[in-house]
Design a protein around this motif. Structure first.
Motif, short mmCIF file in Angstrom:
data_model
loop_
_atom_site.label_atom_id
_atom_site.label_comp_id
_atom_site.label_asym_id
_atom_site.label_seq_id
_atom_site.Cartn_x
_atom_site.Cartn_y
_atom_site.Cartn_z
N PHE A 1 46.77 -76.68 22.68
CA PHE A 1 47.40 -76.20 21.61
C PHE A 1 48.17 -76.77 20.65
O PHE A 1 48.69 -77.90 21.06
CB PHE A 1 48.74 -75.19 22.12
CG PHE A 1 48.06 -73.96 23.06
CD1 PHE A 1 47.50 -72.55 22.63
CD2 PHE A 1 48.09 -73.99 24.55
CE1 PHE A 1 47.36 -71.68 23.25
CE2 PHE A 1 47.81 -73.07 25.37
CZ PHE A 1 47.21 -71.93 24.72
N VAL A 2 47.80 -76.54 19.30
CA VAL A 2 48.45 -77.45 18.33
C VAL A 2 49.18 -76.24 17.23
O VAL A 2 48.91 -75.35 16.80
CB VAL A 2 47.60 -77.94 17.38
CG1 VAL A 2 48.39 -78.94 16.35
CG2 VAL A 2 46.68 -78.84 18.23
N GLU A 3 50.73 -76.66 17.19
CA GLU A 3 51.40 -75.94 16.28
C GLU A 3 51.61 -76.78 14.98
O GLU A 3 51.75 -77.75 14.82
CB GLU A 3 52.73 -75.45 16.85
CG GLU A 3 53.64 -74.51 15.88
CD GLU A 3 54.84 -74.02 16.63
OE1 GLU A 3 55.46 -72.98 16.13
OE2 GLU A 3 55.02 -74.28 17.91
N PHE A 4 51.38 -75.70 13.93
CA PHE A 4 51.43 -76.38 12.47
C PHE A 4 52.75 -75.78 11.81
O PHE A 4 53.48 -74.92 12.05
CB PHE A 4 50.20 -76.04 11.72
CG PHE A 4 48.71 -76.58 12.17
CD1 PHE A 4 48.66 -77.82 12.07
CD2 PHE A 4 48.11 -75.78 13.12
CE1 PHE A 4 47.72 -78.53 12.67
CE2 PHE A 4 46.91 -76.40 13.70
CZ PHE A 4 46.61 -77.62 13.35
N LEU A 5 53.30 -76.66 10.82
CA LEU A 5 54.44 -76.40 9.94
C LEU A 5 54.35 -75.21 9.22
O LEU A 5 55.13 -74.37 9.05
CB LEU A 5 54.65 -77.58 9.34
CG LEU A 5 56.15 -77.62 8.53
CD1 LEU A 5 56.99 -77.63 9.84
CD2 LEU A 5 56.11 -78.82 7.60
N ALA A 6 53.16 -74.80 8.58
CA ALA A 6 52.93 -73.67 7.70
C ALA A 6 51.85 -72.93 7.89
O ALA A 6 50.71 -73.60 8.43
CB ALA A 6 53.36 -73.93 6.25
N SER A 7 51.67 -71.87 7.47
CA SER A 7 50.39 -70.86 7.28
C SER A 7 49.18 -71.44 6.57
O SER A 7 48.12 -71.49 7.07
CB SER A 7 50.55 -69.40 6.88
OG SER A 7 51.13 -69.59 5.40
N GLU A 8 49.54 -72.36 5.63
CA GLU A 8 48.35 -73.10 4.98
C GLU A 8 47.80 -74.12 5.85
O GLU A 8 46.52 -74.42 5.67
CB GLU A 8 48.83 -73.57 3.74
CG GLU A 8 49.14 -72.61 2.48
CD GLU A 8 48.02 -71.91 2.15
OE1 GLU A 8 46.82 -72.28 2.01
OE2 GLU A 8 47.95 -70.56 2.09
N ASP A 9 48.71 -74.73 6.69
CA ASP A 9 48.21 -75.73 7.53
C ASP A 9 47.13 -75.07 8.54
O ASP A 9 46.14 -75.77 8.74
CB ASP A 9 49.37 -76.37 8.03
CG ASP A 9 50.30 -77.24 7.34
OD1 ASP A 9 49.80 -78.01 6.44
OD2 ASP A 9 51.42 -77.14 7.29
N MET A 10 47.67 -73.93 9.05
CA MET A 10 46.80 -73.17 10.12
C MET A 10 45.53 -72.85 9.23
O MET A 10 44.36 -72.93 10.35
CB MET A 10 47.59 -72.20 10.60
CG MET A 10 46.76 -71.61 12.10
SD MET A 10 47.80 -70.52 12.77
CE MET A 10 47.78 -69.05 11.82
N LYS A 11 45.64 -72.33 8.03
CA LYS A 11 44.27 -72.00 7.57
C LYS A 11 43.36 -73.06 7.65
O LYS A 11 41.91 -73.04 7.66
CB LYS A 11 44.42 -71.48 6.13
CG LYS A 11 45.24 -70.19 6.10
CD LYS A 11 45.48 -69.54 4.70
CE LYS A 11 46.32 -68.33 4.67
NZ LYS A 11 46.49 -67.99 3.27
N ILE A 12 43.81 -74.37 7.12
CA ILE A 12 42.92 -75.55 6.85
C ILE A 12 42.50 -75.90 8.37
O ILE A 12 41.48 -76.28 8.63
CB ILE A 12 44.02 -76.84 6.32
CG1 ILE A 12 44.00 -76.35 5.06
CG2 ILE A 12 42.70 -78.07 6.63
CD1 ILE A 12 45.00 -77.43 4.22
N ALA A 13 43.15 -75.56 9.41
CA ALA A 13 42.94 -75.94 10.90
C ALA A 13 41.56 -75.18 11.36
O ALA A 13 40.81 -75.48 12.06
CB ALA A 13 44.04 -76.15 11.82
N LEU A 14 41.79 -73.90 11.07
CA LEU A 14 40.91 -73.06 11.26
C LEU A 14 39.47 -73.18 10.74
O LEU A 14 38.29 -72.98 11.17
CB LEU A 14 41.35 -71.51 11.05
CG LEU A 14 42.52 -70.71 12.11
CD1 LEU A 14 43.17 -69.71 11.49
CD2 LEU A 14 42.16 -70.67 13.45
#
Length: 216
Positions: free
Chosen positions: A63-76
Motif C-alpha cells: 500500500f502507498v499513501e500519497f500527500l494529495a489527490s493529484e499525486d494519487m491520480k498520477i500514481a493510478l
C-alpha cells in the motif's frame, strides 16, 4: 475527497493505492522511483506498507499513501506499467482496506507455534555471527546454515530463538540487509529444519569420506 481552499487536502483525508505484481526484491527506493513525481505521505519509509505471505516472505504487493489527490491520480496512471521485468497493477484503495489487511497480515505472522525462523536470500559468504547481528537484542539459541553440494552456505539458514515471543518480534523485520543482499525473514519449523539439514550433514560426511585414504 475535495481539497480545501488552500489547495492542500484535509488532514484526515487519505489517498491510498494498492500496488501488486512488483518484483519480490523491490523495496522503498524502487517504489518511490516507480511513482516519480508523486509525493508519498510521510516519506517513502512511512508511507509504504509492504504485503507479506503467511510465512513472512514478500508477496509482491504494498500500500502507498500519497500527500494529495493529484499525486494519487498520477500514481493510478501507472497501472499496467513495468517495474523491472514485472507487470504491475495499481488500484485505488482506502484506509479501511489497508488497516484491515495489515491487521490480518500481522495476525498471520504472529500465529507461530515454534520459535523457529528461516532466513532466505543470504549471501553465500554469510557467517553465523553475521546472522546473529541481525537481532542483537534477541537471544538466539542456535543458527544452522543450509549447505550446497560444495559444503558452502546456499543462501538459507534456520534460527532457533530462546522464546516464542522473541521469534515473533524477529519476524516483524522485513528484508534485512546483509552485505550486498536483502534477506527475507520467514517462519520456519523443526520439521523443515530436520528435512533440510540432514542433506547438509550428508554433504559434510561425503566430503570427509573423500579425504580419507582408500584401504584395500
Amino acid at each position: 475527497l475535495a481539497e480545501n481552499e488552500t489547495g492542500a487536502d484535509p488532514e484526515d483525508s487519505h489517498h491510498i493505492i494498492k500496488l501488486t505484481g512488483m518484483p519480490f526484491a523491490a523495496l522503498h527506493e524502487e517504489i518511490a522511483i516507480f511513482f516519480a513525481g508523486c509525493d508519498i505521505k510521510g516519506g517513502k519509509k512511512k508511507g509504504i506498507n509492504f504485503l507479506r505471505n503467511q510465512d513472512g516472505s514478500a508477496s509482491g504487493g504494498c500500500f502507498v499513501e500519497f500527500l494529495a489527490s493529484e499525486d494519487m491520480k498520477i500514481a493510478l496512471s501507472k497501472d499496467k506499467e513495468y517495474m523491472g521485468n514485472r507487470f504491475c497493477h495499481v488500484t485505488k484503495s482506502t484506509a479501511e482496506e489497508r488497516e484491515y489487511t495489515l491487521a490480518k497480515q500481522n495476525e498471520a505472522l504472529q500465529n507461530m507455534k515454534e520459535p523457529i525462523l528461516k532466513l532466505k536470500g543470504l549471501p553465500f559468504k554469510a557467517t553465523e555471527n553475521d546472522i546473529k547481528n541481525f537481532f542483537p537484542d534477541l537471544e538466539i539459541v542456535s543458527v544452522e546454515m543450509v549447505l550446497n553440494e560444495h559444503g558452502n552456505c546456499r543462501g538459507e539458514s534456520f534460527l532457533d530463538f530462546a522464546t516464542l515471543d522473541e521469534a515473533k518480534e524477529a519476524i516483524k523485520s522485513y528484508k534485512l540487509k546483509l552485505l550486498h543482499r536483502f534477506v527475507d525473514v520467514t517462519k520456519g519449523s523443526r520439521t523443515e529444519w530436520m528435512q533440510m539439514i540432514p542433506s547438509s550433514e550428508k554433504i559434510k560426511k561425503t566430503a570427509e569420506d573423500l579425504e580419507e585414504p582408500i584401504v584395500k
